[in-house]
Scaffold this active site. Structure first.
Site, PDB file in Angstrom:
ATOM      1  N   GLY A 157       0.837  -1.205   0.000  1.00 43.51           N
ATOM      2  CA  GLY A 157       0.000   0.000   0.000  1.00 43.51           C
ATOM      3  C   GLY A 157       0.867   1.247   0.000  1.00 43.51           C
ATOM      4  O   GLY A 157       2.070   1.198  -0.269  1.00 43.51           O
ATOM      5  N   ARG A 158       0.217   2.361   0.347  1.00 45.14           N
ATOM      6  CA  ARG A 158       0.910   3.668   0.277  1.00 45.14           C
ATOM      7  C   ARG A 158       2.201   3.711   1.089  1.00 45.14           C
ATOM      8  O   ARG A 158       3.230   4.195   0.621  1.00 45.14           O
ATOM      9  CB  ARG A 158      -0.027   4.765   0.797  1.00 45.14           C
ATOM     10  CG  ARG A 158      -1.017   5.262  -0.215  1.00 45.14           C
ATOM     11  CD  ARG A 158      -1.812   6.410   0.372  1.00 45.14           C
ATOM     12  NE  ARG A 158      -2.705   5.925   1.407  1.00 45.14           N
ATOM     13  CZ  ARG A 158      -4.006   5.722   1.235  1.00 45.14           C
ATOM     14  NH1 ARG A 158      -4.564   5.989   0.073  1.00 45.14           N
ATOM     15  NH2 ARG A 158      -4.755   5.265   2.206  1.00 45.14           N
ATOM     16  N   ILE A 159       2.134   3.214   2.342  1.00 41.66           N
ATOM     17  CA  ILE A 159       3.330   3.325   3.200  1.00 41.66           C
ATOM     18  C   ILE A 159       4.451   2.435   2.661  1.00 41.66           C
ATOM     19  O   ILE A 159       5.612   2.851   2.586  1.00 41.66           O
ATOM     20  CB  ILE A 159       2.988   3.001   4.671  1.00 41.66           C
ATOM     21  CG1 ILE A 159       1.976   4.026   5.212  1.00 41.66           C
ATOM     22  CG2 ILE A 159       4.246   2.987   5.545  1.00 41.66           C
ATOM     23  CD1 ILE A 159       1.404   3.734   6.593  1.00 41.66           C
ATOM     24  N   THR A 240       6.245  -1.902  11.319  1.00 40.77           N
ATOM     25  CA  THR A 240       5.607  -0.618  11.650  1.00 40.77           C
ATOM     26  C   THR A 240       4.108  -0.728  11.366  1.00 40.77           C
ATOM     27  O   THR A 240       3.420   0.295  11.316  1.00 40.77           O
ATOM     28  CB  THR A 240       6.182   0.547  10.801  1.00 40.77           C
ATOM     29  OG1 THR A 240       6.118   0.168   9.421  1.00 40.77           O
ATOM     30  CG2 THR A 240       7.588   0.904  11.192  1.00 40.77           C
ATOM     31  N   ARG A 242       1.111  -3.556  12.404  1.00 43.03           N
ATOM     32  CA  ARG A 242       0.355  -3.824  13.622  1.00 43.03           C
ATOM     33  C   ARG A 242       1.042  -4.966  14.375  1.00 43.03           C
ATOM     34  O   ARG A 242       1.529  -5.924  13.771  1.00 43.03           O
ATOM     35  CB  ARG A 242      -1.093  -4.221  13.295  1.00 43.03           C
ATOM     36  CG  ARG A 242      -1.986  -3.023  13.007  1.00 43.03           C
ATOM     37  CD  ARG A 242      -2.161  -2.133  14.246  1.00 43.03           C
ATOM     38  NE  ARG A 242      -2.981  -0.962  14.032  1.00 43.03           N
ATOM     39  CZ  ARG A 242      -2.512   0.270  13.768  1.00 43.03           C
ATOM     40  NH1 ARG A 242      -1.219   0.481  13.634  1.00 43.03           N
ATOM     41  NH2 ARG A 242      -3.339   1.282  13.632  1.00 43.03           N
ATOM     42  N   GLU A 271       0.631  -4.653  22.931  1.00 46.87           N
ATOM     43  CA  GLU A 271       0.964  -3.255  23.171  1.00 46.87           C
ATOM     44  C   GLU A 271       0.093  -2.611  24.261  1.00 46.87           C
ATOM     45  O   GLU A 271      -1.118  -2.816  24.238  1.00 46.87           O
ATOM     46  CB  GLU A 271       0.713  -2.534  21.837  1.00 46.87           C
ATOM     47  CG  GLU A 271       1.448  -1.260  21.678  1.00 46.87           C
ATOM     48  CD  GLU A 271       1.315  -0.771  20.235  1.00 46.87           C
ATOM     49  OE1 GLU A 271       1.517  -1.564  19.295  1.00 46.87           O
ATOM     50  OE2 GLU A 271       0.997   0.408  20.060  1.00 46.87           O
ATOM     51  N   HIS A 289       5.637   2.849  19.299  1.00 51.70           N
ATOM     52  CA  HIS A 289       4.596   3.180  18.315  1.00 51.70           C
ATOM     53  C   HIS A 289       4.677   4.659  17.898  1.00 51.70           C
ATOM     54  O   HIS A 289       3.745   5.437  18.127  1.00 51.70           O
ATOM     55  CB  HIS A 289       3.198   2.859  18.878  1.00 51.70           C
ATOM     56  CG  HIS A 289       2.170   2.618  17.810  1.00 51.70           C
ATOM     57  ND1 HIS A 289       1.117   1.753  17.952  1.00 51.70           N
ATOM     58  CD2 HIS A 289       2.025   3.146  16.567  1.00 51.70           C
ATOM     59  CE1 HIS A 289       0.367   1.760  16.869  1.00 51.70           C
ATOM     60  NE2 HIS A 289       0.910   2.604  15.998  1.00 51.70           N
ATOM     61  N   GLY A 291       5.349   5.677  14.666  1.00 46.78           N
ATOM     62  CA  GLY A 291       5.262   5.820  13.209  1.00 46.78           C
ATOM     63  C   GLY A 291       4.815   7.197  12.723  1.00 46.78           C
ATOM     64  O   GLY A 291       5.448   7.797  11.851  1.00 46.78           O
TER      65      GLY A 291
END
Ligand code: DGY
Length: 323
Positions: A157-159, A240, A242, A271, A289, A291
């Site tokens: 995807g985008r990331i 980065t 889940r 988490e 966390h 990011g």
């Protein structure tokens, strides 16, 4: 006409809180505590909009509360596995998230983790701070080179594409990926990336495996013992995405046995709790966390929530409507 009543579940970037106070009848979470099930239910019963973050669990239990007044959940974050979308829909809620605005920021952090774990940066810093450094020597704290290595992405995807651009253009890395819903060639924006037919194909070739799939039932423990066994010996894992995409006990075993060389983690299975074994390992880089945690990005994310909620109350379809 009275302004819609909005409850915000955590402290947000100040500029965003100011915008919320101006536009809506807003209740902030002044002491930034994590809201309990009962508090979240109360918020849903007393506000027209509830603005949660990725750390608030909007489960079927929470969303099953009686007499829900809220009509929209304007979530501050791109991931939405903390919200039971079916239960939200059943409760008559519209749900929105904040895509796009955190892409570059999160990609930067994935590269940070990749570089840190490869070059033993966390370990090096601890060494210096502990005053253990006796000086330069040819064999001291040798890491692994990044330039020219193969980066394998799970999810494109985008990331993932933003990470790939950094890795390919900045570090001459070869890019391979697996995504059950691959991007169209035009979405790759000229990026040279080879599509694999399975995650195992990625694991077999990648020096660095970076996870970019959504959380949720479909990807729960996707990276377990079998995946680690399929990885190249000496590979590094970067997460980065889940936390529960990775089975933490299997990761610990793979690190202990030397099956993989290290891991760079920003998210965790339980988490914010992290297993003691991981905390004690030198070959893992552990971040809390972070990011999307830059001033600019957190402001942009918050403003995107404001935009979605404003659109909703103006009778329009919010641009980031999930359900
Ligand atoms: C998200 O948005 O989903 C991140 O995990 C927090 O920025």
């Amino acid at each position: 006409m009275s302004k819609p009543r909005v409850i915000v579940t955590r402290r947000w970037h100040r500029a965003v809180e100011m915008a919320l106070l101006e536009k809506f009848d807003t209740q902030l979470n002044e002491d930034d505590h994590s809201m309990s099930v009962a508090e979240l239910q109360e918020a849903l019963q007393n506000a027209d909009a509830v603005l949660p973050t990725v750390c608030d669990k909007l489960s079927a239990e929470v969303l099953g509360a009686d007499n829900i007044r809220a009509k929209i959940l304007g979530s501050n974050g791109v991931g939405f596995n903390h919200i039971d979308l079916e239960a939200a829909k059943a409760a008559g809620l519209t749900v929105t998230n904040t895509p796009e605005v955190l892409t570059d920021c999160t990609a930067d952090l994935a590269m940070t983790l990749l570089l840190m774990v490869a070059r033993r940066s966390g370990e090096g810093e601890r060494h210096v701070r502990a005053k253990d450094w006796s000086g330069w020597r040819p064999t001291h704290m040798m890491g692994t080179s990044v330039t020219g290595k193969t980066l394998g992405l799970i999810g494109m995807g985008r990331i993932a594409r933003a990470v790939s651009a950094r890795a390919a253009n900045g570090f001459g890395m070869k890019i391979i990926f697996y995504d059950p819903f691959p991007p169209r060639p035009e979405d790759l924006g000229g990026l040279k990336a080879t599509q694999c037919q399975s995650s195992d194909e990625v694991f077999a070739q990648a020096d660095f495996v970076s996870l970019h799939c959504p959380g949720g039932k479909e990807t729960y423990h996707l990276i377990g013992a079998e995946a680690f066994a399929a990885m190249k010996p000496g590979a590094f894992l970067i997460n980065t995405a889940r936390g529960d995409v990775v089975e933490e006990s299997a990761l610990i075993s793979a690190l202990k046995s030397g099956q993989i060389a290290g891991a760079g983690l920003d998210v965790y299975e339980k988490e914010p709790s992290i297993s003691d074994e991981l905390l004690e390992m030198e070959n893992v880089v552990l971040l809390p966390h972070l990011g999307s945690a830059t001033m600019e990005t957190r402001e942009a994310m918050g403003m995107r929530v404001v935009e979605n909620v404003e659109a909703f109350f103006a009778g329009n379809t919010p641009r980031d409507k999930l359900v």
